[in-house]
Design a protein around this motif. Structure first.
Motif, PDB file in Angstrom:
ATOM      1  N   SER A  30       1.018  -1.180  -0.015  1.00  0.00           N
ATOM      2  CA  SER A  30       0.035  -0.127   0.042  1.00  0.00           C
ATOM      3  C   SER A  30       1.005   1.324   0.073  1.00  0.00           C
ATOM      4  O   SER A  30       1.653   1.406   0.831  1.00  0.00           O
ATOM      5  CB  SER A  30      -1.097   0.082   1.139  1.00  0.00           C
ATOM      6  N   ASP A  31       0.621   2.243  -0.952  1.00  0.00           N
ATOM      7  CA  ASP A  31       1.513   3.416  -1.110  1.00  0.00           C
ATOM      8  C   ASP A  31       0.623   4.546  -1.232  1.00  0.00           C
ATOM      9  O   ASP A  31      -0.452   4.568  -2.003  1.00  0.00           O
ATOM     10  CB  ASP A  31       2.352   3.309  -2.128  1.00  0.00           C
ATOM     11  N   LYS A  32       0.836   5.471  -0.329  1.00  0.00           N
ATOM     12  CA  LYS A  32       0.079   6.843  -0.210  1.00  0.00           C
ATOM     13  C   LYS A  32       0.229   7.553  -1.590  1.00  0.00           C
ATOM     14  O   LYS A  32      -0.474   8.192  -2.235  1.00  0.00           O
ATOM     15  CB  LYS A  32       0.231   7.718   1.012  1.00  0.00           C
ATOM     16  N   GLU A  51      -2.035  -1.421  -3.918  1.00  0.00           N
ATOM     17  CA  GLU A  51      -2.749  -0.128  -4.123  1.00  0.00           C
ATOM     18  C   GLU A  51      -1.783   1.060  -4.242  1.00  0.00           C
ATOM     19  O   GLU A  51      -1.033   0.999  -3.553  1.00  0.00           O
ATOM     20  CB  GLU A  51      -3.960  -0.122  -2.898  1.00  0.00           C
ATOM     21  N   GLU A  52      -2.298   2.203  -4.770  1.00  0.00           N
ATOM     22  CA  GLU A  52      -1.603   3.222  -4.648  1.00  0.00           C
ATOM     23  C   GLU A  52      -2.644   4.614  -4.440  1.00  0.00           C
ATOM     24  O   GLU A  52      -3.685   4.302  -4.633  1.00  0.00           O
ATOM     25  CB  GLU A  52      -0.688   3.593  -5.855  1.00  0.00           C
ATOM     26  N   GLN A  53      -2.033   5.725  -3.808  1.00  0.00           N
ATOM     27  CA  GLN A  53      -2.642   7.079  -3.755  1.00  0.00           C
ATOM     28  C   GLN A  53      -3.522   6.813  -2.546  1.00  0.00           C
ATOM     29  O   GLN A  53      -4.391   7.619  -2.492  1.00  0.00           O
ATOM     30  CB  GLN A  53      -3.376   7.740  -5.020  1.00  0.00           C
ATOM     31  N   LYS A  54      -3.496   5.712  -1.757  1.00  0.00           N
ATOM     32  CA  LYS A  54      -4.362   5.582  -0.657  1.00  0.00           C
ATOM     33  C   LYS A  54      -3.791   4.481   0.141  1.00  0.00           C
ATOM     34  O   LYS A  54      -3.044   3.580  -0.332  1.00  0.00           O
ATOM     35  CB  LYS A  54      -5.854   5.391  -0.964  1.00  0.00           C
ATOM     36  N   HIS A  55      -4.109   4.330   1.679  1.00  0.00           N
ATOM     37  CA  HIS A  55      -4.080   3.545   2.534  1.00  0.00           C
ATOM     38  C   HIS A  55      -5.481   2.934   3.060  1.00  0.00           C
ATOM     39  O   HIS A  55      -6.127   3.680   3.508  1.00  0.00           O
ATOM     40  CB  HIS A  55      -3.255   3.852   3.918  1.00  0.00           C
ATOM     41  N   THR A  56      -5.875   1.838   2.330  1.00  0.00           N
ATOM     42  CA  THR A  56      -7.239   1.284   2.759  1.00  0.00           C
ATOM     43  C   THR A  56      -7.051   0.737   4.448  1.00  0.00           C
ATOM     44  O   THR A  56      -6.562  -0.471   4.458  1.00  0.00           O
ATOM     45  CB  THR A  56      -7.701   0.216   1.974  1.00  0.00           C
ATOM     46  N   GLU A  57      -7.557   1.525   5.357  1.00  0.00           N
ATOM     47  CA  GLU A  57      -6.856   1.156   6.674  1.00  0.00           C
ATOM     48  C   GLU A  57      -7.615  -0.272   7.062  1.00  0.00           C
ATOM     49  O   GLU A  57      -6.889  -0.989   7.654  1.00  0.00           O
ATOM     50  CB  GLU A  57      -7.762   2.155   7.508  1.00  0.00           C
ATOM     51  N   LEU A  78      -2.008   6.150  10.885  1.00  0.00           N
ATOM     52  CA  LEU A  78      -2.171   4.734  10.622  1.00  0.00           C
ATOM     53  C   LEU A  78      -0.888   4.051  11.312  1.00  0.00           C
ATOM     54  O   LEU A  78      -1.352   2.938  12.066  1.00  0.00           O
ATOM     55  CB  LEU A  78      -1.843   4.640   9.078  1.00  0.00           C
TER      56      LEU A  78
END
Length: 444
Positions: A30-32, A51-57, A78
């Motif tokens: 996961s990469d912001k 995933e990119e542009q977000k961290h799905t908590e 996080l």
């Protein structure tokens, strides 16, 4: 199946993902920010979910273990949530070290660690050991463990990487020096940063070794108050050392258990006192690992150094142009100015990390004939050195800075790029800054 979540899809993150997959973890990256195409390709090939542009908590909190890239601070919400749930958050160094039986040589310090790492690796390799180099340098440590593991690793370790270790233990640890750096990540408390560097020895015992600069007040004071279990092998330019390395009549002497090696400093390929120290540290490791003395000497004579660190670029009209773009703090620039043997036109500036320039005053008075500022905001540099140097010029691009230096510098003088600052105001990183300098010099 244990779940490994990797925060950050850069070199260390993707390397950890590859190793995790190989070791049978269910891996999620996961990469912001945006993951580069090169790394996406690798993740697709290994069929790793990302995933990119977000961290799905919700997905991140399902982890059994989290590997956090060194660029992500501990203060992020996080990361705090993961800690509250007692989910281990570790660095790539900790994760990879658990999956190899190799011996580690760990190297940290505010300055000199890259040169010392490369020099140590060079000597051990020439000495016939099957040795890899990783950490803060080159290919990811985890990726190397997954794809071409070796019995020895020379690891360059930043304080951020050391913050994420729990059980990692280098058999040989080196601490080159400690000066204030990255204080923005340590609540602006120098003691927090010092403690971070000393994590390199926290798991060592009597069978391990700790090589350090005995001339560094910060290090020696810390050792007095905090006993270290491993065997101490200090190095020094000023005092005689019983077990370790010291300087005597321009010779480096290294003594370990009455076994001695002597090497004239005049034969070192890298110039400057700081490089004498780097050579002492690397040679001490090599002596411990029983590399032949002739091999150690030859390597110290033929090692060419690190790109962007006091790198000689060209001589034009008898003026030497030197690229020291890797000097991103005041102490690194101190070493560079100290190594100058002729009048110098100094290119300096960038993003100031809370710099205190006072320690440079004596060297600037003695060696610098003109200062060329290269940064968006140069007011602090102009205020600091206005009384030391008559000629201070402001420039807005590397090309302009180099052309200005070309006009000012005369025969037998030097032009030194040693910014003492981070590069992010005008450049992507210090490498790009150094490359632009070299290009501009070649176009003169």
């Amino acid at each position: 199946m244990k779940k490994l979540v990797v925060l950050g899809g850069g070199e260390s993150g993707v390397g950890t993902a590859i190793l995790g997959k190989k070791e049978g973890f269910d891996v999620f990256v996961s990469d912001k920010g945006v993951i580069t195409e090169k790394y996406k390709e690798v993740l697709r090939n290994f069929e790793i979910e990302w995933e990119e542009q977000k961290h799905t908590e919700a997905k991140v909190l399902e982890a059994d273990v989290v590997m956090k890239s060194p660029g992500i601070p501990d203060t992020v919400a996080l990361v705090k949530r993961l800690r509250e749930r007692e989910i281990p958050v570790i660095s790539e160094i900790e994760f990879a070290a658990n999956h190899t039986s190799a011996m580690f040589i760990g190297i940290t310090g505010s300055n000199g660690k890259t040169t010392t790492t490369m020099l140590t690796h060079h000597i051990l390799k020439q000495g016939g050991l099957n040795v890899n180099m990783a950490g803060n340098i080159g290919d990811s440590f985890a990726k190397q463990v997954a794809e071409n593991d070796a019995p020895y690793y020379v690891l360059e370790l930043s304080s951020f990487q050391l913050d994420g270790i729990k059980d990692f233990v280098p058999h040989i640890a080196i601490l080159t020096n400690i000066t204030p750096d990255h204080l923005d990540r340590y609540d602006y408390k120098f003691e927090n940063y010092i403690a971070s560097k000393f994590r390199i020895v926290m798991n060592q015992n009597e069978d391990d070794y700790f090589i350090y600069d005995a001339d560094d007040e910060v290090i020696t004071q810390y050792i007095k108050k905090n006993p270290i279990r491993s065997r101490l092998l200090p190095f020094s330019l000023t005092k005689k050392i019983e077990n370790g390395a010291y300087l005597e009549d321009n010779n480096i002497k290294i003594i370990i258990d009455n076994n001695e090696i002597i090497m004239p400093t005049t034969d070192l390929s890298l110039k400057g006192n700081h490089n004498v120290k780097n050579a002492m540290a690397a040679a001490t490791v090599s002596q411990l690992l029983k590399i032949r003395k002739t091999t150690i000497r030859e390597c110290l004579e033929n090692f060419h150094g690190v790109e962007h660190r006091l790198e000689s670029v060209l001589k034009i009209n008898n003026v030497q142009y030197i690229n020291d773009s890797k000097a991103t703090n005041v102490n690194a620039t101190f070493y560079a100015l100290d190594a100058m043997k002729s009048a110098t036109v100094w290119i300096v500036g960038g993003v100031d990390k809370g710099n205190d320039y006072t320690e440079l005053f004596p060297l600037v008075n003695e060696k610098v004939k003109a200062i060329i500022c290269l940064g968006v905001d140069n007011s602090k540099i102009i205020n600091a050195f206005g009384n030391c140097v008559d000629n201070i010029v402001e420039t807005q691009s590397m090309k302009e800075a180099v052309n200005m230096a070309y006009k000012i510098a005369e025969r037998n003088e030097s032009v030194l790029l040693s910014p003492a600052c981070a590069s992010f105001d005008l450049f992507k990183n210090y490498e790009e800054r150094g490359r632009q300098f070299k290009e501009a010099v070649r176009e003169l």
